[in-house]
Design a protein around this motif. Structure first.
Motif, PDB file in Angstrom:
ATOM      1  N   ALA A  79     -29.737  11.146  19.681  1.00 41.49           N
ATOM      2  CA  ALA A  79     -29.326   9.744  19.562  1.00 41.49           C
ATOM      3  C   ALA A  79     -27.929   9.519  20.131  1.00 41.49           C
ATOM      4  CB  ALA A  79     -29.384   9.312  18.102  1.00 41.49           C
ATOM      5  N   PHE A  80     -27.009  10.435  19.864  1.00 41.58           N
ATOM      6  CA  PHE A  80     -25.648  10.293  20.401  1.00 41.58           C
ATOM      7  C   PHE A  80     -25.640  10.434  21.925  1.00 41.58           C
ATOM      8  CE2 PHE A  80     -23.922  10.929  16.077  1.00 41.58           C
ATOM      9  CZ  PHE A  80     -22.948   9.934  16.097  1.00 41.58           C
ATOM     10  N   LEU A  81     -26.477  11.319  22.457  1.00 37.84           N
ATOM     11  CA  LEU A  81     -26.584  11.429  23.912  1.00 37.84           C
ATOM     12  C   LEU A  81     -27.130  10.133  24.502  1.00 37.84           C
ATOM     13  CD1 LEU A  81     -28.019  15.057  24.312  1.00 37.84           C
ATOM     14  CD2 LEU A  81     -25.673  14.284  24.732  1.00 37.84           C
ATOM     15  N   LEU A 176     -26.950  -4.877  24.856  1.00 35.32           N
ATOM     16  CA  LEU A 176     -27.594  -5.111  23.561  1.00 35.32           C
ATOM     17  C   LEU A 176     -28.459  -3.930  23.140  1.00 35.32           C
ATOM     18  CD1 LEU A 176     -28.659  -8.866  23.946  1.00 35.32           C
ATOM     19  CD2 LEU A 176     -26.729  -7.954  22.651  1.00 35.32           C
ATOM     20  N   ALA A 177     -28.892  -3.122  24.130  1.00 38.56           N
ATOM     21  CA  ALA A 177     -29.700  -1.945  23.817  1.00 38.56           C
ATOM     22  C   ALA A 177     -28.909  -0.924  23.002  1.00 38.56           C
ATOM     23  CB  ALA A 177     -30.212  -1.297  25.102  1.00 38.56           C
ATOM     24  N   PHE A 181     -28.958   2.267  18.688  1.00 39.02           N
ATOM     25  CA  PHE A 181     -28.328   3.449  18.104  1.00 39.02           C
ATOM     26  C   PHE A 181     -27.454   3.096  16.906  1.00 39.02           C
ATOM     27  CE2 PHE A 181     -29.126   4.185  22.613  1.00 39.02           C
ATOM     28  CZ  PHE A 181     -29.970   5.285  22.522  1.00 39.02           C
ATOM     29  N   ALA A 182     -26.973   1.856  16.863  1.00 34.40           N
ATOM     30  CA  ALA A 182     -26.195   1.409  15.708  1.00 34.40           C
ATOM     31  C   ALA A 182     -27.065   1.337  14.459  1.00 34.40           C
ATOM     32  CB  ALA A 182     -25.569   0.039  15.991  1.00 34.40           C
ATOM     33  N   ILE A 187     -29.706   5.632   9.995  1.00 34.27           N
ATOM     34  CA  ILE A 187     -30.963   6.015   9.345  1.00 34.27           C
ATOM     35  C   ILE A 187     -31.125   7.529   9.373  1.00 34.27           C
ATOM     36  CG2 ILE A 187     -33.485   5.960   9.565  1.00 34.27           C
ATOM     37  CD1 ILE A 187     -33.276   3.063  10.414  1.00 34.27           C
ATOM     38  N   LEU A 188     -30.860   8.136  10.528  1.00 35.03           N
ATOM     39  CA  LEU A 188     -30.996   9.590  10.646  1.00 35.03           C
ATOM     40  C   LEU A 188     -30.006  10.326   9.746  1.00 35.03           C
ATOM     41  CD1 LEU A 188     -31.453   9.945  14.521  1.00 35.03           C
ATOM     42  CD2 LEU A 188     -33.211  10.132  12.752  1.00 35.03           C
ATOM     43  N   LEU A 189     -28.855   9.723   9.517  1.00 31.73           N
ATOM     44  CA  LEU A 189     -27.839  10.375   8.695  1.00 31.73           C
ATOM     45  C   LEU A 189     -28.228  10.445   7.215  1.00 31.73           C
ATOM     46  CD1 LEU A 189     -24.563   8.890  10.246  1.00 31.73           C
ATOM     47  CD2 LEU A 189     -25.329  11.269  10.364  1.00 31.73           C
TER      48      LEU A 189
END
Length: 390
Positions: A79-81, A176-177, A181-182, A187-189
């Motif tokens: 996700a960070f990538l 806006l895409a 990730f925001a 959620i993943l955390l």
């Protein structure tokens, strides 16, 4: 059906659906954005090839990453990538920064998909697996259709309402895409990871054979899809003279109906089994593609294409769920990643073959694709018919 899942399964499905909504804010208008930046088709081809090729490489190593880091940390890394990739695409000061953005998006794609399905598979258990995968696919597809619609109208809205240049309007929509990730990263955390008991995979002959059995049909289908699917909008334009706006309506209808159909499909699987469902749908889709070039009316051609696309794509979550049942916790992401990698590489080869075939005839590519679909389906049925449990 969602009420029977645990909290983390629901969160994973929500994260996937959110990603599909915001994905189209970049994917759908990316060619127009690149064109507005002054890049030609040859340079676009380089960008898209980078993303596809890198995605294929990371499909291969996605499982190994999860064995070292765990599913949760691997998904967060991906996700960070992806976040960094989208930011670079928005900034886009030159060719090289854009290329790096596509590289990072490809890495995110390769890391995310196999590990998402592996983790969701562990969260819902064997009995609910094909239901959960279909629900996730259905919600994601519906929001994907909504994303196409928004992305299609948003640039003109920004230009006419706020007086922005076309380039800036495209850049704003793509920015806006980043909202994807925001939402997805938090959620993943908060979800819990599934512990990986053995950090190494025992590469025994039985495991390799299982992966190859699932990969071979996917490779053949990937080749067939690569030959025709990327050129469909161009086909509708050349054959029937339709505008891009009309063609986008075809894709919207396809995604919307397919998403709704995904909620019904598990009931059919419960009645006739996953292998028969997959085989029946794929053979019917192949038949429709075989007759597609002979259809003379645009509306009928659009209807045939929509039905074909739904039949071919709606069973993929069933296929993924069926596959997960053959592998252990440690093996799932690696097996899924290898299968997707092979399919991705062959899809890229199909893109080239399709370009050659379409330059010769508007019919040949569909006949080749239909033949490949039938071949892949028969191989799949031969390998797995005995496992068709109802």
């Amino acid at each position: 059906m969602l009420g029977s899942y645990n909290r983390d399964a629901k969160l994973l499905i929500a994260a996937n659906a959110t990603g599909q909504l915001f994905l189209q804010f970049s994917t759908f208008i990316m060619p127009f954005y690149l064109s507005a930046l002054g890049y030609g088709m040859d340079e676009m081809g380089i960008f898209f090839s980078i993303q596809t090729f890198v995605g294929g490489i990371f499909f291969l190593i996605a499982g190994q990453l999860s064995l070292k880091l765990g599913y949760k940390k691997t998904l967060i890394l991906g996700a960070f990538l992806g976040l960094m990739g989208r930011i670079l695409q928005v900034l886009a000061p030159n060719f090289y920064v854009l290329a790096l953005g596509f590289f990072l998006i490809g890495a995110n794609m390769g890391i995310r998909q196999p590990n998402f399905y592996a983790l969701l598979s562990e969260e819902v258990g064997e009995k609910q697996r094909h239901h959960a995968f279909s629900i996730s696919f259905g919600l994601g597809t519906i929001l994907n259709a909504l994303g196409v619609l928004i992305a299609g109208f948003a640039p003109d809205f920004f230009v006419e309402t706020f007086g922005l240049t076309t380039e800036l309007a495209y850049r704003l929509v793509i920015s806006l895409a980043v909202l994807q990730f925001a939402i997805v990263i938090p959620i993943l955390l908060i979800i819990k990871d599934v512990p990986v008991k053995n950090p190494r995979i025992n590469w025994r002959k039985e495991l390799v054979v299982k992966i190859l059995k699932f990969s071979l049909p996917s490779v053949i289908i990937g080749l067939g899809a690569g030959i025709t699917i990327p050129y469909m909008s161009l086909y509708f334009n050349l054959r029937f003279g339709q505008t891009l706006a009309v063609i986008s309506g075809v894709y919207f209808a396809q995604q919307l109906v397919m998403g709704l159909g995904s909620f019904i499909l598990p009931k059919l699987v419960d009645k006739i089994g996953p292998v028969k469902t997959i085989s029946l749908f794929q053979l019917t889709a192949a038949f429709l593609f075989g007759i597609f070039p002979s259809v003379e009316l645009f509306l009928l051609a659009a209807l045939v294409y929509i039905i074909r696309s739904i039949l071919m794509n709606i069973v993929w979550p069933i296929n993924d769920a069926f596959m997960m049942g053959f592998f252990t916790t440690e093996e799932k992401a690696t097996a899924a990643g290898i299968r997707r990698a092979f399919s991705t590489f062959m899809r890229g080869l199909g893109n080239y073959i399709g370009g050659v075939l379409f330059s010769l005839s508007l019919s040949y590519p569909f006949y080749v694709t239909a033949t490949l679909y039938v071949t892949a389906t028969l191989i799949f049925y031969f390998f797995f018919a005995k496992y068709n449990e109802v």
